[in-house]
Write an enzyme that holds these catalytic residues in place. Sequence first.
Site, short mmCIF file in Angstrom:
data_model
loop_
_atom_site.label_atom_id
_atom_site.label_comp_id
_atom_site.label_asym_id
_atom_site.label_seq_id
_atom_site.Cartn_x
_atom_site.Cartn_y
_atom_site.Cartn_z
N ASP A 103 -131.86 77.16 -32.71
CA ASP A 103 -133.00 78.32 -32.12
C ASP A 103 -133.06 78.20 -30.62
O ASP A 103 -133.77 78.51 -29.99
CB ASP A 103 -134.25 78.12 -32.62
N HIS B 138 -129.32 84.75 -35.41
CA HIS B 138 -129.33 85.10 -33.60
C HIS B 138 -130.02 86.59 -33.37
O HIS B 138 -129.75 87.30 -34.47
CB HIS B 138 -127.86 85.27 -33.51
#
Length: 427
Positions: free
Chosen positions: A12, A40
Amino acid sequence: MASIIIGSQWGDEGKGKLVDILSQQFDVVARCQGGANAGHTIVVDGKKIALHLIPSGILNEKASCILGNGMVIHLPTFFKEVQGLQDKGINYKGRLFVSDRAHLVFDLHQMIDAMKEAELSNGTSNDSIGTTKRGIGPCYSSKASRGGLRVCDLYSPEHFRKTFTRLVENKHKRFGSFEYDVEAELKRYQEFAEMLKPFVIDSVYYLNQAFKDGKKVLIEGAQSTMLDLDFGCYPYVTSSASSVGGACTGLGISPNKVVTQIGVVKAYTTKVGSGPFPTEQNDHVGDSLRKAGSEFGTTTGRPRRIGWLDAVVLRYTSMINDFTRLNLTKLDVLSDFEEIKIGVDYKYKGETIKSFPASLETLAQCEVVYESFPGWKCDLSHVTEYDQLPIQAKNYIKRIEELVGVPIVYIGVGVERKNLIERKELI
């Protein structure tokens, strides 16, 4: 030649945004490992595009995008993402490809994933891994035990039926009776086989031919080095090689082809799932960072665990991947803080240790040594050049470079494509 973008923490970090931007300079963008456990999010003109399987480079309409042989692919998710691209008017035809050697994630694997997590936790979260329950681990387990099915097997119906039936029978033996309609699933995958045909290629040949033709390849890493099966905090890891080595085995390319390794570093640290987290802040600092950074998982929606930047982790992941440059993301999230900290060392039994420990017991006993920095208390979203940053932000960046020994070339100061500072003089 190839460049690779790799997460340097626990995932992340914002890899998708950099892939989206840099992909404009490349002919091919390829993913080498993982599956729909990746998440994403790219923001273009205020619109969010969330991808889990398809490479972020798909937004560059000149680039071919490859789902490589090292990936594990849940076809319903893949087709859902393809439909999403179509709905947004993004052209993918003739440039989005799936490796014929990639393994298939079935709904069965996802069921097993959930059952194993429940088995480990036994009603609590103390022993569970904290997986995304997307079937990734069970699919890689099927692959390693030579009982899985690949994309190419879709086109050998008898072999597919025999192997799939045996796979289900083995899971029944292990987990007891559970409902699963084998015939309905086989019929569904017959339909998927036809739908997938336009996407299927020999990706190993395709990529190596691309190198021969002088094309530039960007490799999009998923998850992160601290989730790597070998180098992460085992067993709180993913089931694939999410460091630089995974690019070679997951795409069928020589290590000599990878010439640039870009490490993506969030300006603080986040983690989803269980396992050790030395710089974690379970207080108002963590709450403030989570709120300011909108730290909730793209894949799971779970609130992420939050901590200060950990330079010990960064030195470790930089050593493994031999980073040539770094992308520091979400610097703007720190703008509201009077004081910002970096964990610069670990002490174990009063002694500074030189490397990140393999033993989780040792890690749990480590004390983090922090350095403090004054915050800058101003909005950075309008900044487009490094020289425009406040001196406090520059000092923070400089100290990270000193601690890790790698230049920070890209600096994220907001969610949009335009919110990226590029220090071209360092390239």
